[in-house]
Design an enzyme around this catalytic site. Structure first.
Site, PDB file in Angstrom:
ATOM      1  N   GLY A 111       0.832  -1.205   0.000  1.00  0.00           N
ATOM      2  CA  GLY A 111       0.000   0.000   0.000  1.00  0.00           C
ATOM      3  C   GLY A 111       0.866   1.254   0.000  1.00  0.00           C
ATOM      4  N   ASP A 152      -2.794  -6.695  -6.287  1.00  0.00           N
ATOM      5  CA  ASP A 152      -3.715  -6.728  -5.149  1.00  0.00           C
ATOM      6  C   ASP A 152      -3.143  -7.760  -4.185  1.00  0.00           C
ATOM      7  OD1 ASP A 152      -5.855  -7.367  -3.400  1.00  0.00           O
ATOM      8  OD2 ASP A 152      -7.318  -6.720  -4.897  1.00  0.00           O
ATOM      9  N   TYR A 184      -7.945  -0.104  17.862  1.00  0.00           N
ATOM     10  CA  TYR A 184      -9.083  -1.002  18.107  1.00  0.00           C
ATOM     11  C   TYR A 184      -8.774  -2.463  17.764  1.00  0.00           C
ATOM     12  CZ  TYR A 184     -10.453  -0.213  13.147  1.00  0.00           C
ATOM     13  OH  TYR A 184     -10.476  -0.132  11.781  1.00  0.00           O
TER      14      TYR A 184
END
Ligand code: HXC
Length: 280
Positions: free
Chosen positions: A16, A66, A147
């Protein structure tokens, strides 16, 4: 923050890396002398990122892929180890969206989990195997979230995947530590990157709320997080292994302490409590 060129002559892969946090981390590592490999889905973004990363004078190569395409990723890692090899890996690629969980299909869960957890595990495994075979030292850094530890409503595929990646990171740190491989994580709070904001922040009032509830009364900057990433990838942190470092201005703890919300008590109530205490 770091002195000298701690990554000179070394090679780091950032998934990314074509935009957002991944691009900022790549630019920071390059500024400290690293050569960079970036992976991402958008060829044009990657080509633009390569130019920015190379402004520091080191080399950047990109691979349009991907990371859910496990076989293609394996081939890329193979090619890299046939040439330069790699000294560090940053698991940064992510996918996430806000939704009520009852509105999600299993496919929606898998689309996120296959990027965040399975994609990151696949590339770590492929890289780690080659480090072990060639007896080369390596370091893995996974971008998690606060989180990952607590879970979070409305982003449950992401919470489950980041939680899994966090546990994977701590576990592999112990197993591969004796083989010269370190693995750590960064757990960011609110950082305003284009991808995160577009997908996760419904409107300005929610951004205002994030700032208001943060003990530091602001969002984080990509400069702050990329310096931390550089430190954790460098030999300056060589005794840090299996750690997840939170960088959130205190947001996580702010949500936890039983009496933290007393900050909203008006002055006169504090004064009255003080008077009462004195009388007692
Ligand atoms: C509900 C959704 C959805 C949404 C997709 N789906 N988006 N369901 N709400 N907003 C469902 C689809 O209906 C489909 O299920 C399945 O998911 C796959 O959909 P695709 O469109 O084919 O998805 P895909 O191309 O795989 O891409 C999904 C994605 C995408 C990768 C998650 O949203 C994306 O590219 N996001 C950009 C990356 C990103 O989110 N970056 C920010 C990460 S920041 P069905 O059943 O219909 O087939 C981050 C940090 C958090 O994570 C901390 C912040 C404070």
């Amino acid at each position: 923050m770091l002195s000298g060129s701690p990554f000179k002559g070394k090679f780091y892969m950032v998934t990314g890396g074509g935009s957002g946090l991944g691009l900022e981390i790549s630019r920071k590592l390059a500024s400290y002398g690293a050569n960079i490999y970036i992976l991402g889905r958008d060829r044009e973004k990657l080509a633009g990122a390569k130019k920015l990363i190379e402004e520091s004078g080191t080399e950047c190569n990109f691979f349009p892929v991907d990371i859910r395409e496990f076989e293609q990723v394996r081939k890329i890692v193979d090619d890299i180890f046939s040439s330069s090899g790699m000294d560090g890996l940053v698991n940064n690629a992510a996918g996430n969206f806000i939704s009520r969980t009852e509105d999600l299909s299993m496919n929606a869960f898998l689309s996120v989990i296959n990027i965040v957890m399975n994609g990151s595990i696949n590339i770590t495994l492929e890289t780690g195997k080659r480090w072990i075979e060639s007896k080369r030292k390596g370091v893995v850094l996974s971008i998690l979230t606060t989180y990952a530890e607590t879970g979070s409503a409305y982003v449950i595929p992401s919470a489950a995947a980041k939680g899994g990646l966090s546990t994977f990171t701590r576990s592999i740190a112990v197993e591969w530590g004796p083989k010269g491989i370190r693995a750590n994580g960064i757990a960011p709070g609110p950082f305003k990157t284009e991808g995160a904001w577009k997908n996760l922040i419904p409107d300005q009032s929610f951004e205002d709320y994030l700032i208001k509830k943060n003990p530091s009364r602001r969002l984080g900057t990509t400069e702050e997080i990329s310096e931390l990433a550089a430190y954790l990838l460098s030999d300056f942190s060589s005794f840090i292994n299996g750690e997840v470092i939170r960088i959130d201005g205190g947001e996580y703890l702010r949500g936890a302490g039983e009496f933290n919300d007393l900050s909203m008590l008006p002055e006169d109530v504090w004064d009255r409590m003080k008077e009462r205490r004195k009388k007692q």
